[in-house]
Design an enzyme around this catalytic site. Structure first.
Site, PDB file in Angstrom:
ATOM      1  N   GLY A  39       4.967 -13.297  -3.881  1.00 41.19           N
ATOM      2  CA  GLY A  39       4.134 -13.275  -2.824  1.00 41.19           C
ATOM      3  C   GLY A  39       3.590 -14.669  -2.157  1.00 41.19           C
ATOM      4  O   GLY A  39       3.544 -14.544  -1.093  1.00 41.19           O
ATOM      5  N   ASP A  96      -7.401 -10.662  -6.092  1.00 43.66           N
ATOM      6  CA  ASP A  96      -8.265  -9.318  -6.004  1.00 43.66           C
ATOM      7  C   ASP A  96      -9.080  -9.294  -7.419  1.00 43.66           C
ATOM      8  O   ASP A  96     -10.183  -9.740  -7.188  1.00 43.66           O
ATOM      9  CB  ASP A  96      -6.845  -8.190  -5.974  1.00 43.66           C
ATOM     10  CG  ASP A  96      -7.488  -6.931  -5.802  1.00 43.66           C
ATOM     11  OD1 ASP A  96      -8.025  -6.873  -4.523  1.00 43.66           O
ATOM     12  OD2 ASP A  96      -7.514  -5.865  -6.471  1.00 43.66           O
ATOM     13  N   PHE A 145      -5.498  -2.669   2.495  1.00 48.90           N
ATOM     14  CA  PHE A 145      -4.376  -3.182   2.040  1.00 48.90           C
ATOM     15  C   PHE A 145      -3.577  -3.786   3.256  1.00 48.90           C
ATOM     16  O   PHE A 145      -3.654  -3.634   4.163  1.00 48.90           O
ATOM     17  CB  PHE A 145      -3.466  -1.834   1.694  1.00 48.90           C
ATOM     18  CG  PHE A 145      -2.327  -2.157   1.195  1.00 48.90           C
ATOM     19  CD1 PHE A 145      -2.156  -2.604  -0.353  1.00 48.90           C
ATOM     20  CD2 PHE A 145      -1.025  -1.749   1.793  1.00 48.90           C
ATOM     21  CE1 PHE A 145      -0.837  -2.871  -0.834  1.00 48.90           C
ATOM     22  CE2 PHE A 145       0.194  -1.965   1.230  1.00 48.90           C
ATOM     23  CZ  PHE A 145       0.058  -2.588  -0.031  1.00 48.90           C
ATOM     24  N   VAL A 146      -3.094  -5.106   2.609  1.00 53.57           N
ATOM     25  CA  VAL A 146      -2.461  -5.726   3.707  1.00 53.57           C
ATOM     26  C   VAL A 146      -0.865  -6.031   3.253  1.00 53.57           C
ATOM     27  O   VAL A 146      -0.368  -6.147   2.190  1.00 53.57           O
ATOM     28  CB  VAL A 146      -2.785  -7.220   4.013  1.00 53.57           C
ATOM     29  CG1 VAL A 146      -4.525  -7.085   4.549  1.00 53.57           C
ATOM     30  CG2 VAL A 146      -3.440  -7.915   2.618  1.00 53.57           C
ATOM     31  N   ARG A 158       7.708  -8.640   3.419  1.00 50.13           N
ATOM     32  CA  ARG A 158       7.464  -9.893   2.974  1.00 50.13           C
ATOM     33  C   ARG A 158       7.650 -10.942   4.125  1.00 50.13           C
ATOM     34  O   ARG A 158       6.960 -11.957   4.357  1.00 50.13           O
ATOM     35  CB  ARG A 158       8.125 -10.286   1.719  1.00 50.13           C
ATOM     36  CG  ARG A 158       7.620  -9.620   0.520  1.00 50.13           C
ATOM     37  CD  ARG A 158       8.295 -10.567  -0.746  1.00 50.13           C
ATOM     38  NE  ARG A 158       8.369  -9.897  -1.887  1.00 50.13           N
ATOM     39  CZ  ARG A 158       7.610  -9.588  -2.846  1.00 50.13           C
ATOM     40  NH1 ARG A 158       6.160 -10.628  -2.720  1.00 50.13           N
ATOM     41  NH2 ARG A 158       7.413  -9.194  -3.863  1.00 50.13           N
TER      42      ARG A 158
END
Ligand code: IMP
Ligand code: MG
Length: 197
Positions: A39, A96, A145-146, A158
Site C-alpha cells: 500500500g 486504521d 473506504f478509500v 492502486r
C-alpha cells in the site's frame, strides 16, 4: 454516479511537500524510510523525492494477516538495512485500528533505531484500537473506504494518481465496479496534464 475524489494530484503534491520538509527538518543526519508493502509503495516513492537536502535510504517490509479480519500479522518480507542507531520512519498508506502499526513498531523498535517515527498518508484515528501515534500525516479521515494511490481492493486501483472514496459493500459485491469510472478519470487527468496529447 461519480466517485468523490478525496485527494487529487495537487492535494498530494502539497501534502508531500509539507511532510517532506518536516522529515528533513527533524532528521538532519538522514533517514531510513521503511515502506509497508504494498500500500505504501506509491506514497513512499513520491515522499522520498520530496525530502530535501538530507540523505534518504529506502527499504520495505511486508506483512500478512494470519486470518482475514484478525489483527494478528507476521512479517513475510523483512528489511535489509541494519537500522540500529538510525533515524527510521515507517511509511504507511493508512492507519486504521493501529494493529498493523503496533506490531511493526514493536518489531522494529527491538532493533534499536535511534528514532522511530511513523508517516501515513491517511489517519483514520477514530477507529484506533491501539493508541499508535502518527507523527507525519497527510490527512485525517473520519470514515469511509478509500481507493487509489496505493490503496486497493483485491489489488485493483492502486495505480490511480488520486485517492477516491469508495463503497465497501459495492466493491465487495463486484471488485471491478469502479474500473471504467476511476480509470477513465485517471486518463482524463493525465491528458489534462500532458496538455491534451
Ligand atoms: P490497521 O491499522 O491494522 O487496521 O490496518 C491498516 C491497513 O488496512 C492499511 O495499511 C490498509 O492496507 C488497510 N486499509 C484500511 N482502510 C482501508 C481503506 O479504506 N482502503 C484500502 N485499504 C484499507
Ligand atoms: Mg498498509
Amino acid at each position: 454516479m461519480s466517485r468523490p475524489i478525496l485527494l487529487g494530484p495537487e492535494d498530494l503534491e502539497a501534502l508531500l511537500r509539507r511532510i517532506g520538509e518536516e522529515i528533513a527538518r527533524d532528521h538532519p543526519q538522514g533517514v531510513v524510510l521503511i515502506g509497508v508493502l504494498k500500500g505504501a509503495l506509491l506514497f513512499l516513492a513520491d515522499l522520498a523525492r520530496a525530502i530535501p537536502d538530507v540523505p534518504v535510504e529506502i527499504d520495505f517490509i511486508a506483512i500478512s494477516r494470519f486470518a482475514p479480519n484478525s489483527g494478528r500479522v507476521r512479517i513475510t518480507q523483512d528489511v535489509q538495512i541494519d537500522i540500529a542507531g538510525r533515524d527510521v520512519v515507517i511509511v504507511e498508506d493508512i492507519v486504521d485500528t493501529g494493529l498493523t502499526l503496533s506490531y511493526l513498531s514493536t518489531q522494529l523498535a527491538a532493533r534499536h533505531p535511534r528514532r522511530l517515527d511513523v508517516c501515513a498518508l491517511l489517519d483514520r484515528e477514530s477507529r484506533r484500537i491501539v493508541p499508535e501515534q502518527v507523527r507525519y500525516r497527510g490527512v485525517v479521515l473520519e470514515d469511509g473506504f478509500v481507493l487509489g494511490y496505493g490503496l486497493h481492493y483485491r489489488d485493483l486501483y492502486r495505480n490511480l494518481p488520486f485517492v477516491a472514496v469508495g463503497d465497501l459493500d459495492e466493491v465487495r459485491e463486484r471488485p471491478d465496479v469502479y474500473v471504467s469510472e476511476l480509470y477513465g478519470a485517471s486518463a482524463t487527468w493525465r491528458s489534462g496534464r500532458d496538455g491534451g496529447r
